[in-house]
Scaffold this motif. Sequence first.
Motif, PDB file in Angstrom:
ATOM      1  N   PHE A  89       0.649  -1.209  -0.285  1.00 54.33           N
ATOM      2  CA  PHE A  89       0.338  -0.155  -0.623  1.00 54.33           C
ATOM      3  C   PHE A  89       0.992   1.421   0.054  1.00 54.33           C
ATOM      4  O   PHE A  89       1.773   1.238   0.657  1.00 54.33           O
ATOM      5  CB  PHE A  89      -0.864   0.382   1.796  1.00 54.33           C
ATOM      6  CG  PHE A  89      -1.558   1.846   1.220  1.00 54.33           C
ATOM      7  CD1 PHE A  89      -2.204   1.469   0.951  1.00 54.33           C
ATOM      8  CD2 PHE A  89      -0.775   1.961   1.963  1.00 54.33           C
ATOM      9  CE1 PHE A  89      -3.014   2.947   0.778  1.00 54.33           C
ATOM     10  CE2 PHE A  89      -1.540   3.784   2.876  1.00 54.33           C
ATOM     11  CZ  PHE A  89      -2.453   4.057   1.988  1.00 54.33           C
ATOM     12  N   THR A  90       0.415   1.747  -0.313  1.00 61.24           N
ATOM     13  CA  THR A  90       1.308   3.663  -0.679  1.00 61.24           C
ATOM     14  C   THR A  90       0.272   4.735  -0.618  1.00 61.24           C
ATOM     15  O   THR A  90      -0.929   4.797  -1.564  1.00 61.24           O
ATOM     16  CB  THR A  90       2.171   3.873  -2.174  1.00 61.24           C
ATOM     17  OG1 THR A  90       2.959   5.060  -1.589  1.00 61.24           O
ATOM     18  CG2 THR A  90       1.362   3.738  -2.540  1.00 61.24           C
ATOM     19  N   ASP A  91       0.347   5.821   0.028  1.00 60.35           N
ATOM     20  CA  ASP A  91      -0.461   6.920  -0.185  1.00 60.35           C
ATOM     21  C   ASP A  91      -0.303   8.066  -1.214  1.00 60.35           C
ATOM     22  O   ASP A  91      -1.136   8.726  -1.257  1.00 60.35           O
ATOM     23  CB  ASP A  91      -0.588   7.358   2.099  1.00 60.35           C
ATOM     24  CG  ASP A  91       0.822   7.531   1.628  1.00 60.35           C
ATOM     25  OD1 ASP A  91       1.439   7.617   1.181  1.00 60.35           O
ATOM     26  OD2 ASP A  91       1.274   8.782   2.672  1.00 60.35           O
ATOM     27  N   SER A  92       0.489   7.625  -1.723  1.00 56.25           N
ATOM     28  CA  SER A  92       1.113   8.777  -2.928  1.00 56.25           C
ATOM     29  C   SER A  92       1.149   7.658  -4.093  1.00 56.25           C
ATOM     30  O   SER A  92       0.915   6.362  -4.245  1.00 56.25           O
ATOM     31  CB  SER A  92       1.896   9.431  -2.731  1.00 56.25           C
ATOM     32  OG  SER A  92       2.561  10.049  -1.292  1.00 56.25           O
ATOM     33  N   VAL A  93       0.393   8.867  -5.492  1.00 54.75           N
ATOM     34  CA  VAL A  93       0.560   8.333  -6.633  1.00 54.75           C
ATOM     35  C   VAL A  93       1.391   9.392  -7.879  1.00 54.75           C
ATOM     36  O   VAL A  93       0.999  10.652  -7.085  1.00 54.75           O
ATOM     37  CB  VAL A  93      -0.468   7.888  -6.992  1.00 54.75           C
ATOM     38  CG1 VAL A  93      -1.518   8.663  -6.449  1.00 54.75           C
ATOM     39  CG2 VAL A  93      -0.763   6.701  -8.284  1.00 54.75           C
ATOM     40  N   ALA A  94       2.104   9.233  -9.055  1.00 54.76           N
ATOM     41  CA  ALA A  94       2.807   9.817  -9.512  1.00 54.76           C
ATOM     42  C   ALA A  94       2.230   9.590 -10.698  1.00 54.76           C
ATOM     43  O   ALA A  94       1.688   7.947 -11.114  1.00 54.76           O
ATOM     44  CB  ALA A  94       4.188   9.960  -9.965  1.00 54.76           C
ATOM     45  N   VAL A  95       1.758  10.714 -11.683  1.00 54.16           N
ATOM     46  CA  VAL A  95       1.287  10.367 -12.690  1.00 54.16           C
ATOM     47  C   VAL A  95       1.896  10.435 -14.123  1.00 54.16           C
ATOM     48  O   VAL A  95       2.948  11.294 -14.230  1.00 54.16           O
ATOM     49  CB  VAL A  95      -0.131  11.219 -13.214  1.00 54.16           C
ATOM     50  CG1 VAL A  95      -1.124  11.469 -14.361  1.00 54.16           C
ATOM     51  CG2 VAL A  95      -1.864  11.466 -12.183  1.00 54.16           C
ATOM     52  N   VAL A 128     -12.064  10.836  -8.840  1.00 54.70           N
ATOM     53  CA  VAL A 128     -10.383  11.500  -9.395  1.00 54.70           C
ATOM     54  C   VAL A 128      -9.832  10.697  -7.623  1.00 54.70           C
ATOM     55  O   VAL A 128     -10.692  11.244  -6.044  1.00 54.70           O
ATOM     56  CB  VAL A 128      -9.957  12.368  -9.685  1.00 54.70           C
ATOM     57  CG1 VAL A 128      -8.812  12.895  -8.617  1.00 54.70           C
ATOM     58  CG2 VAL A 128     -10.282  13.035 -10.790  1.00 54.70           C
ATOM     59  N   PRO A 129      -8.715  10.279  -7.221  1.00 48.37           N
ATOM     60  CA  PRO A 129      -8.549   9.852  -5.915  1.00 48.37           C
ATOM     61  C   PRO A 129      -8.376  10.718  -5.099  1.00 48.37           C
ATOM     62  O   PRO A 129      -7.098  11.817  -5.890  1.00 48.37           O
ATOM     63  CB  PRO A 129      -7.613   8.740  -6.388  1.00 48.37           C
ATOM     64  CG  PRO A 129      -7.865   8.345  -7.858  1.00 48.37           C
ATOM     65  CD  PRO A 129      -8.417   9.192  -8.447  1.00 48.37           C
ATOM     66  N   ARG A 130      -8.372  10.761  -4.100  1.00 49.40           N
ATOM     67  CA  ARG A 130      -7.869  11.918  -2.749  1.00 49.40           C
ATOM     68  C   ARG A 130      -6.539  11.160  -2.555  1.00 49.40           C
ATOM     69  O   ARG A 130      -6.265  10.350  -0.952  1.00 49.40           O
ATOM     70  CB  ARG A 130      -8.709  12.414  -1.862  1.00 49.40           C
ATOM     71  CG  ARG A 130      -9.874  12.228  -2.341  1.00 49.40           C
ATOM     72  CD  ARG A 130     -11.266  12.622  -1.388  1.00 49.40           C
ATOM     73  NE  ARG A 130     -11.155  11.453  -0.563  1.00 49.40           N
ATOM     74  CZ  ARG A 130     -11.286  10.909   0.052  1.00 49.40           C
ATOM     75  NH1 ARG A 130     -10.327  11.597   1.076  1.00 49.40           N
ATOM     76  NH2 ARG A 130     -11.240  10.117   0.763  1.00 49.40           N
ATOM     77  N   VAL A 131      -5.215  11.434  -2.964  1.00 52.32           N
ATOM     78  CA  VAL A 131      -3.748  11.071  -3.307  1.00 52.32           C
ATOM     79  C   VAL A 131      -2.694  11.913  -3.282  1.00 52.32           C
ATOM     80  O   VAL A 131      -3.080  12.801  -4.535  1.00 52.32           O
ATOM     81  CB  VAL A 131      -3.977   9.854  -3.419  1.00 52.32           C
ATOM     82  CG1 VAL A 131      -4.261   8.734  -3.413  1.00 52.32           C
ATOM     83  CG2 VAL A 131      -3.947   9.971  -5.350  1.00 52.32           C
ATOM     84  N   SER A 132      -2.344  12.413  -2.478  1.00 50.37           N
ATOM     85  CA  SER A 132      -0.789  12.659  -2.515  1.00 50.37           C
ATOM     86  C   SER A 132      -0.129  12.620  -3.890  1.00 50.37           C
ATOM     87  O   SER A 132       0.161  11.372  -4.503  1.00 50.37           O
ATOM     88  CB  SER A 132       0.136  13.420  -1.315  1.00 50.37           C
ATOM     89  OG  SER A 132       1.092  13.953  -1.808  1.00 50.37           O
ATOM     90  N   GLY A 133       0.759  14.047  -4.938  1.00 45.12           N
ATOM     91  CA  GLY A 133       1.148  12.957  -6.021  1.00 45.12           C
ATOM     92  C   GLY A 133       3.007  13.191  -5.638  1.00 45.12           C
ATOM     93  O   GLY A 133       3.778  13.235  -6.534  1.00 45.12           O
TER      94      GLY A 133
END
Length: 235
Positions: A89-95, A128-133
């Motif tokens: 699991f991770t609380d951030s995602v990069a696009v 849209v997911p509520r996650v940090s980038g």
Amino acid sequence: EGISGPDALVNPYYREFMDAAGVPRVWDWRYIVEVADLKSLKPVLDALNVRFYVGYHMAQKPDERLLRPFFSSDMDAFESATVWPRAFFTDSVAVYQDLPQYFSWLRAGDGRPFAAIQHSDWVQLSPVPRVSGDLGTRKVSPASDYRLTTNSTSFTVAATGPGFIVLSEAYEKDNFHLTVNGEKARYIRVNQAFRGIYVDRAGVYQVTYEYFPRGFLGSLELFGAGLGLIGAAVA
């Protein structure tokens, strides 16, 4: 067979992943990593869950800062201490826009697992997911309690908040049944060739993927009809 499936059914996302990473390919399907290429490919292999390396007795050994000797008998074996977990699991995602951008992050990163989604897939997510980038501040939790069968993968993972649960097994659209805590769910493509799930709150999640290819029931019906015709012809 490899991580992408039987050789006759190579996963196109996985093939793109390996080609863009620069992993040498022999006879169109066999991937071999030479000691001289190990330093540049190590972040890629860690992301692919490659923990153990084996080879014939070699005059040139891998740098022990990259791989530690594990065992030596008729072959040399080494172990990576920085391999990514099979699921996490991770609380951030990069696009990312394209694979060169993704691999630049992978090679220049801190070595810890992360989740990335291609922009063409990200814009289709609703809501849209509520996650940090921001990957620099990301939290990562490895999964545990794996249960692996011939056509299913199950595991448990704790989420600290909204984020993504990533499984480093090859992505195939609509070819898996997914349940999260017993409820049906949908998965998306993450890290180019693998599967991910968005969760919107903290908690402990039990995840199960079961291989059930689309069109399978129709194939069974055609098989039954053909069997019936053969029976009628024999009669």
